[in-house]
Write an enzyme that holds these catalytic residues in place. Structure first.
Site, PDB file in Angstrom:
ATOM      1  N   TYR A 255      -4.624   5.189   9.942  1.00  0.00           N
ATOM      2  CA  TYR A 255      -4.426   5.701  11.309  1.00  0.00           C
ATOM      3  C   TYR A 255      -5.759   6.005  11.991  1.00  0.00           C
ATOM      4  O   TYR A 255      -5.926   5.817  13.204  1.00  0.00           O
ATOM      5  CB  TYR A 255      -3.556   6.963  11.233  1.00  0.00           C
ATOM      6  CG  TYR A 255      -2.904   7.385  12.531  1.00  0.00           C
ATOM      7  CD1 TYR A 255      -2.876   6.559  13.650  1.00  0.00           C
ATOM      8  CD2 TYR A 255      -2.281   8.621  12.629  1.00  0.00           C
ATOM      9  CE1 TYR A 255      -2.256   6.965  14.813  1.00  0.00           C
ATOM     10  CE2 TYR A 255      -1.654   9.029  13.799  1.00  0.00           C
ATOM     11  CZ  TYR A 255      -1.657   8.198  14.892  1.00  0.00           C
ATOM     12  OH  TYR A 255      -1.049   8.598  16.063  1.00  0.00           O
TER      13      TYR A 255
ATOM     14  N   ASP B 213       0.828  -1.209   0.000  1.00  0.00           N
ATOM     15  CA  ASP B 213       0.000   0.000   0.000  1.00  0.00           C
ATOM     16  C   ASP B 213       0.866   1.264   0.000  1.00  0.00           C
ATOM     17  O   ASP B 213       0.503   2.288  -0.572  1.00  0.00           O
ATOM     18  CB  ASP B 213      -0.903   0.025   1.239  1.00  0.00           C
ATOM     19  CG  ASP B 213      -2.108  -0.902   1.082  1.00  0.00           C
ATOM     20  OD1 ASP B 213      -2.323  -1.447  -0.023  1.00  0.00           O
ATOM     21  OD2 ASP B 213      -2.844  -1.074   2.069  1.00  0.00           O
TER      22      ASP B 213
END
Lengths: 365, 365, 365, 365
Positions: free
Chosen positions: D249, D120
């Site tokens: 996150y 990613d």
């Protein structure tokens, strides 16, 4: 001014009025923990008092002057011990015993009672001052703002002080954690220079944290309980909190709220890379190890009560157990448990929706 | 009193002042959704007004009397439509058009504007009244208490009414869900007797819920998005909420708070038997199916906006998409978005700790 | 078959090998709680064994046949006690002592050891059978599937049984709650007919729940700790859980995971109408009262371990304290604490993201 | 090698096969956003291909060699553009066009298609390379491990490349955030040297974060939406995430999971000092401002997609809106939405308890 042994043996102590309850640790060591809450009386009238004042605060400074006046007038026999900044703030009081930073280790021998003036941070400072062993009873005054560790308002100084000096008074022994950083081979890390780790480890009031800090890569920490691998945390950080600390950083990280008398640790991650991490409650009788994993790409910062201690590298760990040296906090005699008041007034725990409907399924009217 | 077709075509409407934005659904059907927020003007002066009053509340009743006086005095040309309980409450007003329960289907043809007086529940009642198709614009007044769906205080009646009847006014089109209960073979369930499911399904303002209700065994529900299996929920319940509904049951179940204009659904479980369930945000263009699993030991209760509709058995499901018929809520022209005010004042969103310390690591002062 | 008093006094018991640790409750009553985990030995060889078998399960039934064969062959002196459905399932065993439902109260007098075969629910059934007083030690076998209360696999029957009957064996005393429903004036509610409330209240292994059930209006419950008002919950429900119950309904409601030896209660709401409710951890020494508020629009359902007991109306409450009668669960001697294994394997606690990146800020590679 | 204007005007583009949907921003600027998901065809056959390879990975390096062989053999007319490290890794390929770091700004003019090989993070690197404007379509290959941004396995190279070069192909336009750091008086901060902020701001794929970093005092940040004050966050940090970033996150910080096509932002705090903060979902049409409060005792670190940009001081802020330049990700034609597969397989979303009981109240059997 080292005390004679005789003097030491006569140091006044607040002891539970009822017979002491003993707990036997499951490990081979046998430790005696004081009861978490008990009405306590002095073994002898206290003769020394350590005054701890929040620094750099003019309101606190001028209030401390009144406190000093009250003490010198009403209790002239009390020997007053202060930190250097307090002595500097109040030059008109000549009989203060000043403890320099390098003499802090002696505080434990001389102090029979502590009076603090300031916020919760002042009490954490006391815990830090007595970070390597027993802590004398603490009588905490606020300047008016609320605090979890502040049962008394400064306006009640005279009365609270009188009651405390004569006793009996209720004492809440707030659990501390004893923590020791160790190397991969189990030896105490003396690299952590700011922190002189003795036999009992370092005493911590709120929480022990491993955090990536400004370091970017995530922390990878293996958590063990009584020697058994519990989980691997990949996170911004991981903390072990006391019940007292449950309303500090642990709460921000999403942990539950614990009554201060619960005999338990709370293990909570900070921003974990997992959907399925929850706070784990562990019995206070056990030993927790937080070890930086070999998979960790960077060292982790070790913090106790929010202060940075040192960096731990892969394989290094911090060993944590219940400290035999809690903080004995003097409580108010009346008015119920202040913790209940505090979680409601300070944290605004469970404030309802203002239009909270009692109707079905969230559909109000 | 069925209107002529001619009359219908002339029904006054609040239309966006700027050109309409069109969204093309990903499916083969092409639907046109109104913009979520737009300054709107009347195509013709409105001539009918439906008054919706919270029942069984004496304060609301007497205030409604003032509203009726104001309306009949200032706007004598307006045809006032009411529900039977409002007519009974105000016998002194003779010219009210009363809509009996069995004639509700006609409301959509006759109503050009709606005025509500009561709490958020009153607006939900409006959504229910217009549960099978288009809903006219709604002007909502509170009696003083705050509410997410209540931008106007009753004290501003005269002014708000005047502005609304003359226009232009800002209109927030609150998304509704169109939901249809279907059998295992995909046919519409006509067993759900209380709910006449038309072509467009039933229009829902807050949320569609499958819940075990008083039924003891847990609900097992398979959730699909655009025909693809998303997850199996084993829980007390599972709900799909609109952005408006995000501050209702969805919030209690742990879901996030959404701005009402977000074009999205929120899928949230109630007490899921999983550590790793989180709310899922889905784009409003898609179709959600909640199907009672064959593994379910008991049927699940289907609720829309908190009202029980019927029981769904294994294999049966409810199909949910964005409704082409939102609730056009008239907003205040000034004072910013009331949602921001409401999440702060009603929900007490993000109220800080009162002693919130800005010090390191949760260690206050 | 009522035992003589002499016989009773000689009932074999598993007693901690090391001296008993005593806790003194804070109230005036002095109760003695057994240690939460201790190596224990028999005071005399056990002579009676209660067999508890999951009903309506053919695999369990045929396995129970092997268990009965093993017992009658290897331990012919053991008196085997069974429930009626077990006797019916195994007519070829003639010497089984059958305890009818109405004679359950006698079980406590006669049973020295319990063997269960089935899932976690079988152990809850044991808790229920001994719901009004002391429970004998329980040796729990699974049929292969994992369970928090199932330390032994049935394949280890012979060995586990031998070790248990000879001792010493590790025993985990799982805390139970003693709960008593009382009226607004404090009298025990005898209306709760299914539940004969004795002096010690009803003993609960997982949790006590107040829930709105199929009743639509929300529950409004006032929670008290040691007589002090803690909070008012407006929610689908509110539950107080043991550490053992922390992995049952409490977990689904969002609560933390507790080690079974923690001496604490967990108070957790179900879908609370508040953004700021968190689980509260309370010390096991205290008393909790959950009272249906006068603001509640409907009665609340009282459930213990998931079983409906009765409805509580406004002003009525349930009083909950730590039971003096835990469930003594025999543990495996080796392999570490099975709870650690179980939270990882059963709950999939803290399973990481499969592509969990250790890179900065959630940005993987 | 600056292209002629003529050449530029002929740059091949992937355009939606169906008519473009236009959204009109609420502000006076009128921006056109591409549809979030559409079948797209080339305006002309693409002639340039940028190859992006994860650095310092021997497996990726040798696989890239096969990719280069395949490309030069099968598509000799394609001009292949690479970064310096890729050119160094493959000296045997002489016709590669190398783009030095200082020439990156030209990439947007020359690149018609991008092929990535790695995790990613490789796609985030592409977003960074095209951080100041339009990004060409990206065809992402994994080495086998799963990833949210990796729809294709390298084994399907030949087929996926062929389909992509000929079209039509499904394209998912992943929203980016355009963010601009500004001073208290609203001027663009050119102090943030690493980040050349142009008219459109910096384009961000996952999230914009303000964090206290290694700085100890907590961050105090005021969040605004469309100019209206939403809330003050006192926390370790505060982040605004795209739907794509909801699984990065934001998820670790406790946020919900969003489908990548949702037109919304997610505002989530990291370890907030509040019991009542939840993620807020905001419509993608609006503008968010995160401003370091005057109450903040220290500057906050500004991070985009996990990279540190600069420190923001009291009064300074970052302005964030939906970028007009999403990342066009080529998707697989068959097999359903890969996001559904990914949240289940990568995140292990909603994995049930292994012994998940369907029995009442969490009490299994």
């Amino acid at each position: 001014p080292t005390p004679s042994l005789e003097r030491l043996s006569k140091r006044a102590r607040l002891l539970p009025s009822s017979p002491i309850e003993l707990e036997t640790s499951s490990s081979s060591r046998i430790l005696s923990f004081p009861p978490s809450h008990a009405l306590s009386s002095w073994s002898a009238p206290p003769r020394t008092l350590l005054l701890v004042q929040k620094p750099d605060d003019s309101r606190v400074r001028s209030t401390m002057e009144s406190v000093l006046s009250h003490l010198t007038t009403r209790y002239p026999h009390l020997r007053l011990i202060v930190e250097p900044h307090t002595a500097r703030d109040h030059p008109e009081f000549h009989d203060l015993t000043v403890v320099e930073k390098e003499d802090r280790a002696l505080l434990g021998l001389h102090t029979e009672l502590i009076l603090t003036l300031g916020g919760d941070g002042t009490v954490l400072h006391v815990s830090n001052l007595f970070g390597q062993g027993e802590c004398p009873p603490v009588l905490c005054f606020s300047m008016g703002s609320l605090g979890f560790l502040l049962p008394f308002h400064i306006d009640s100084l005279a009365e609270a002080l009188h009651t405390t000096l004569t006793g009996p008074v209720p004492v809440l022994n707030r659990m501390r954690l004893a923590c020791t950083p160790v190397s991969a081979s189990g030896e105490v890390l003396d690299r952590c220079s700011d922190m002189i780790v003795g036999d009992a480890g370092w005493q911590v009031m709120n929480e022990v944290t491993l955090h990536r800090g400004g370091q970017r890569p995530l922390v990878v920490v293996d958590a063990y309980f009584d020697g058994q691998h519990l989980t691997e945390a990949v996170a911004d950080g991981l903390l072990l909190s006391t019940p007292t600390g449950s309303t500090a950083y642990s709460l921000a990280a999403g942990g539950p709220i614990s009554h201060p008398e619960t005999d338990a640790f709370l293990l909570t991650p900070i921003a974990p890379r997992s959907l399925s991490f929850r706070t784990v409650i562990l019995p206070g009788r056990g030993v927790v190890k937080l070890q930086v994993s070999d998979r960790s790409r960077a060292p982790a910062e070790l913090l106790v009560d929010g202060r940075e201690i040192c960096m731990l590298h892969s394989g290094e760990s911090v060993i944590i157990a219940k400290s035999p040296f809690p903080i004995p906090c003097i409580e108010r005699s009346e008015g119920g448990n202040s913790w209940v008041r505090d979680i409601n007034s300070l944290l605004q725990f469970n404030v309802g929706f203002r239009n909270k409907s009692l109707a079905p399924g969230g559909s109000g009217d």
